[in-house]
Design an enzyme around this catalytic site. Structure first.
Site, mmCIF file in Angstrom:
data_model
loop_
_atom_site.group_PDB
_atom_site.id
_atom_site.type_symbol
_atom_site.label_atom_id
_atom_site.label_comp_id
_atom_site.label_asym_id
_atom_site.label_seq_id
_atom_site.Cartn_x
_atom_site.Cartn_y
_atom_site.Cartn_z
ATOM 1 N N ARG A 61 6.092 -3.551 4.806
ATOM 2 C CA ARG A 61 5.203 -2.393 4.782
ATOM 3 C C ARG A 61 4.227 -2.486 3.615
ATOM 4 O O ARG A 61 3.070 -2.107 3.728
ATOM 5 C CB ARG A 61 6.028 -1.107 4.675
ATOM 6 C CG ARG A 61 6.925 -0.923 5.864
ATOM 7 C CD ARG A 61 7.520 0.443 5.905
ATOM 8 N NE ARG A 61 6.463 1.449 6.048
ATOM 9 C CZ ARG A 61 6.669 2.750 5.903
ATOM 10 N NH1 ARG A 61 7.870 3.198 5.614
ATOM 11 N NH2 ARG A 61 5.678 3.598 6.049
ATOM 12 N N HIS A 113 7.653 12.086 -0.713
ATOM 13 C CA HIS A 113 8.590 11.057 -0.236
ATOM 14 C C HIS A 113 8.460 9.742 -1.002
ATOM 15 O O HIS A 113 8.929 8.707 -0.538
ATOM 16 C CB HIS A 113 8.387 10.815 1.273
ATOM 17 C CG HIS A 113 8.830 11.971 2.126
ATOM 18 N ND1 HIS A 113 8.525 12.091 3.461
ATOM 19 C CD2 HIS A 113 9.564 13.074 1.816
ATOM 20 C CE1 HIS A 113 9.059 13.214 3.944
ATOM 21 N NE2 HIS A 113 9.686 13.832 2.957
ATOM 22 N N CYS A 140 13.316 -5.888 -13.501
ATOM 23 C CA CYS A 140 12.605 -4.653 -13.837
ATOM 24 C C CYS A 140 11.588 -4.942 -14.946
ATOM 25 O O CYS A 140 11.931 -5.570 -15.954
ATOM 26 C CB CYS A 140 13.626 -3.612 -14.295
ATOM 27 S SG CYS A 140 12.889 -2.138 -15.024
ATOM 28 N N GLY A 180 -1.581 15.760 10.724
ATOM 29 C CA GLY A 180 -0.953 14.528 11.190
ATOM 30 C C GLY A 180 0.524 14.397 10.860
ATOM 31 O O GLY A 180 0.978 13.321 10.495
HETATM 32 N N1 APR Z 1 -5.011 12.292 13.902
HETATM 33 C C1 APR Z 1 -4.199 13.382 13.822
HETATM 34 N N2 APR Z 1 -2.890 13.344 14.099
HETATM 35 C C2 APR Z 1 -2.364 12.174 14.487
HETATM 36 C C3 APR Z 1 -3.143 10.988 14.594
HETATM 37 C C4 APR Z 1 -4.524 11.089 14.290
HETATM 38 N N3 APR Z 1 -5.338 10.039 14.368
HETATM 39 N N4 APR Z 1 -2.332 9.981 14.994
HETATM 40 C C5 APR Z 1 -1.110 10.499 15.118
HETATM 41 N N5 APR Z 1 -1.119 11.824 14.818
HETATM 42 C C6 APR Z 1 0.021 12.757 14.753
HETATM 43 C C7 APR Z 1 1.057 12.569 15.837
HETATM 44 O O1 APR Z 1 0.720 13.376 16.955
HETATM 45 C C8 APR Z 1 2.322 13.073 15.146
HETATM 46 O O2 APR Z 1 2.485 14.474 15.317
HETATM 47 O O3 APR Z 1 0.671 12.498 13.537
HETATM 48 C C9 APR Z 1 2.056 12.798 13.652
HETATM 49 C C10 APR Z 1 2.864 11.658 13.070
HETATM 50 O O4 APR Z 1 4.207 12.020 13.087
HETATM 51 P P1 APR Z 1 5.348 11.097 12.454
HETATM 52 O O5 APR Z 1 5.119 9.698 12.853
HETATM 53 O O6 APR Z 1 6.654 11.726 12.793
HETATM 54 O O7 APR Z 1 5.071 11.172 10.874
HETATM 55 P P2 APR Z 1 5.452 12.280 9.797
HETATM 56 O O8 APR Z 1 5.457 13.645 10.387
HETATM 57 O O9 APR Z 1 4.569 12.031 8.639
HETATM 58 O O10 APR Z 1 6.920 11.852 9.423
HETATM 59 C C11 APR Z 1 7.571 12.562 8.410
HETATM 60 O O11 APR Z 1 9.485 11.147 8.484
HETATM 61 O O12 APR Z 1 10.136 8.989 8.786
HETATM 62 C C12 APR Z 1 10.010 9.985 7.870
HETATM 63 O O13 APR Z 1 9.746 9.880 5.560
HETATM 64 C C13 APR Z 1 9.094 9.592 6.763
HETATM 65 O O14 APR Z 1 7.324 10.830 5.709
HETATM 66 C C14 APR Z 1 7.907 10.501 6.956
HETATM 67 C C15 APR Z 1 8.511 11.698 7.630
#
Ligand code: APR
Length: 241
Positions: A61, A113, A140, A180
């Site tokens: 990553r 996070h 470290c 998002g």
């Molecule tokens: N514009 C707006 N929204 C978007 C776009 C975009 N271009 N692309 C994707 N999305 C939305 C999706 O519809 C979804 O609701 O972004 C969201 C991404 O969701 P996740 O992948 O679940 O990410 P997130 O909510 O940040 O996850 C939260 O989960 O895995 C853990 O620690 C990790 O910080 C992360 C946390």
């Protein structure tokens, strides 16, 4: 939209804001993140059981984040513009471990996070910048001990960072914008309800699709963050006295 300019704007971002910058979000249809099952790599138990696998996941990553093709998009830039101009200030909280807000010009970002470009030493607890791969023998930078580095990220089952700062912003804000994020991971998914309980902020969700907590927001703006966020920021700044 009625927002008091003297109150801070609280912004929460998730993986969706970085999707258009070339970083995949987490919850694809198959529940895998680029072939990895999150619970197998993003927990303290996984790190205790198979540290090399977990380090490899984060090494991959980190390399992706540092690829030349990855850059902040107009949504990151617009939030930096809002922070420069909004009278009450912006508290920018991200669940993302990437550094795209910083590269987009945001000076102060709350990484609840953690951060992919930092490691924490399990020996001396120092948090240091780290842009290379982490190997079993990596030492470290602060104390020199080898083999004690872990990614400076918050895993499932661990306490998110800076919750005191976030709680203060929830109390104070006049506008809460979630961008998002799928609303699956707490405590972030609960911020909209906490803001509503305080009672003086308007709440907006910006997302391509419905999230798990869409119904809790006053207003929902559907579409890509790179379009909807600059529009929203323009609107907010145009409404300033
Ligand atoms: N514009 C707006 N929204 C978007 C776009 C975009 N271009 N692309 C994707 N999305 C939305 C999706 O519809 C979804 O609701 O972004 C969201 C991404 O969701 P996740 O992948 O679940 O990410 P997130 O909510 O940040 O996850 C939260 O989960 O895995 C853990 O620690 C990790 O910080 C992360 C946390």
């Amino acid at each position: 939209m009625d927002v008091e300019p003297a109150r801070p704007v609280l912004v929460l971002t998730g993986a969706g804001i970085s999707a258009e910058s070339g970083l995949p979000s987490f919850r694809g249809a198959d529940g895998l993140w680029e072939g990895w099952r999150l619970e197998e790599v993003a927990t303290p138990e996984a790190f205790a059981r198979q540290p090399e696998t977990v380090q490899r996941f984060y090494n991959e990553r980190r390399r992706s984040l540092l690829a030349a093709s990855v850059a902040p998009n107009p949504a990151h830039l617009a939030l930096a513009r809002l922070a420069d101009r909004w009278p009450g200030g912006v508290v920018l909280v991200t669940q993302n471990i990437d550094d795209l807000h910083e590269r987009g010009g945001s000076a102060s970002v709350v990484h609840m996070h953690g951060e992919l470009l930092k490691v924490r030493c399990l020996g001396c607890q120092a948090v240091t910048l780290w842009r290379k791969d982490v190997a079993a023998v990596s030492a470290c930078d602060a104390c020199g001990q080898a083999g004690r580095l872990r990614p400076h990220v918050v895993w499932f089952g661990e306490m998110p960072l800076a919750l005191d700062v976030i709680e203060a912003a929830i109390e104070a804000c006049g506008l809460f914008i979630a961008i998002g994020t799928s609303g699956n991971v707490y405590p972030a998914a609960g911020f909209v309800d906490a803001v509503r309980r305080v009672g003086h902020a308007h709440t907006i969700e910006v997302n391509l699709d419905a999230s798990a907590v869409t119904s809790a927001f006053d207003e929902v703006r559907r579409g890509p963050a790179s379009v909807r966020v600059p529009e929203l920021v323009d609107e907010l700044l145009a409404g300033l006295p």
